[in-house]
Design an enzyme around this catalytic site. Structure first.
Site, short mmCIF file in Angstrom:
data_model
loop_
_atom_site.label_atom_id
_atom_site.label_comp_id
_atom_site.label_asym_id
_atom_site.label_seq_id
_atom_site.Cartn_x
_atom_site.Cartn_y
_atom_site.Cartn_z
N LYS A 27 35.91 26.03 34.82
CA LYS A 27 37.25 25.99 34.24
C LYS A 27 37.27 24.80 33.29
O LYS A 27 37.23 23.65 33.70
CB LYS A 27 38.33 25.79 35.31
CG LYS A 27 38.40 26.88 36.36
CD LYS A 27 38.82 28.22 35.82
CE LYS A 27 40.25 28.24 35.35
NZ LYS A 27 40.65 29.58 34.88
N MET B 297 43.92 17.60 28.36
CA MET B 297 43.65 18.83 27.61
C MET B 297 44.36 18.84 26.25
O MET B 297 44.91 19.86 25.82
CB MET B 297 44.06 20.06 28.45
CG MET B 297 43.28 20.18 29.74
SD MET B 297 43.92 21.46 30.86
CE MET B 297 45.36 20.60 31.56
N ASP C 100 34.19 23.66 40.06
CA ASP C 100 34.60 23.69 38.66
C ASP C 100 33.50 23.14 37.77
O ASP C 100 32.61 22.41 38.21
CB ASP C 100 35.87 22.84 38.46
CG ASP C 100 37.14 23.62 38.71
OD1 ASP C 100 37.06 24.84 38.89
OD2 ASP C 100 38.22 23.00 38.75
#
Length: 266
Positions: A66, A183, A44
């Protein structure tokens, strides 16, 4: 005349490896062994260069970025890469920031591989929400401040039901829970507005960017000043938000109280 049939090459295996928040010294021994045994590593975007440097010579490292809010490698393509390499007999390590099973889509990947008959191992890693608050000297739970902790994403999948932030805030307030929001930077204004429907305006919030890395930064703010602090200090992804009275235990909290609710710390 007899014919000798060579046995078909048995499928390889895949290990979902939690690479932690970035500091290679926070890897588990099991994670280190999995990295060093891999012939193919799918990494990632948030896996640090220092961790990738632990891969054995000759191993193929395939970046499959990602990161919320940025161009990302499509999830079906990542799963296809994992499966094709495993079926070709490779020892695949899927390196994921933090822990594979905490907002890392590890559950989806494990299901896909197992459905195709590929053996899957999972190695846990230290999740950024824990590492971040620890880095600033505070716990996630504390007998005087928090009786539990909730890990939640601030970025739901397209078309998914929105998070009921007011209801979550009311529950956190009533049950003395710490909220760890992943996030959430893109929607921080809406998150703060929703949480203010159920939490006090002066509830402390910590924003930790690049937890455990040399470039780590953090800020502490009142909930009602959170959006202003994030903008003023130019904090962005990857960051975690920690909402709750445990933030009062942070080593920089006293300094913050003496100065201004807009203070930030490098």
């Amino acid at each position: 005349m007899s014919h000798i049939t060579e046995p078909s090459r048995s499928p390889g295996r895949c290990t979902l490896v939690g690479a932690g928040p970035g500091d290679p010294e926070l890897l588990t021994l099991k994670a280190l062994k999995a990295i060093q045994a891999a012939t193919v590593l799918l990494a990632d975007d948030l896996v640090s260069d220092a961790i990738l440097a632990l891969a054995p010579p000759g191993a193929r490292i395939i970046p499959v970025g990602k990161r919320g809010g940025c161009m990302s490698t499509p999830q079906p393509f990542i799963e296809k890469l994992m499966l094709s390499n495993a079926l070709a007999g490779e020892n695949v390590a899927r390196l994921k920031g933090g822990d594979p099973f905490i907002f890392g889509r590890g559950g989806e990947e494990a299901e896909h591989l197992r459905a195709a008959g590929v053996e899957v191992d999972v190695v846990n890693g230290i999740t950024a929400g824990l590492a971040g608050i620890t880095q600033i000297g505070a716990p996630l739970t504390h007998r005087s401040h928090a009786q539990g902790v909730v890990f939640i994403t601030g970025h739901t999948r397209p078309g998914g039901a929105p998070i009921d932030w007011p209801a979550l805030a009311a529950t956190a307030h009533a049950a003395q829970l710490t909220l760890v929001i992943y996030m959430g930077m893109k929607g921080v204004a809406g998150i703060a507005h929703g949480l203010l429907q159920g939490l006090p305006a002066d509830m402390p919030v910590a924003v930790i960017q690049n937890a455990s890395l040399p470039q780590q930064r953090h800020a502490i703010a009142r909930l009602d000043a959170l959006t202003q602090v994030v903008a003023q200090e130019k904090l962005g992804s990857p960051s975690v938000l920690v909402v709750g009275n445990v933030v009062r235990c942070a080593s920089s909290f006293a300094q913050w109280m003496e100065s201004t609710p807009l203070a930030a710390c490098a």
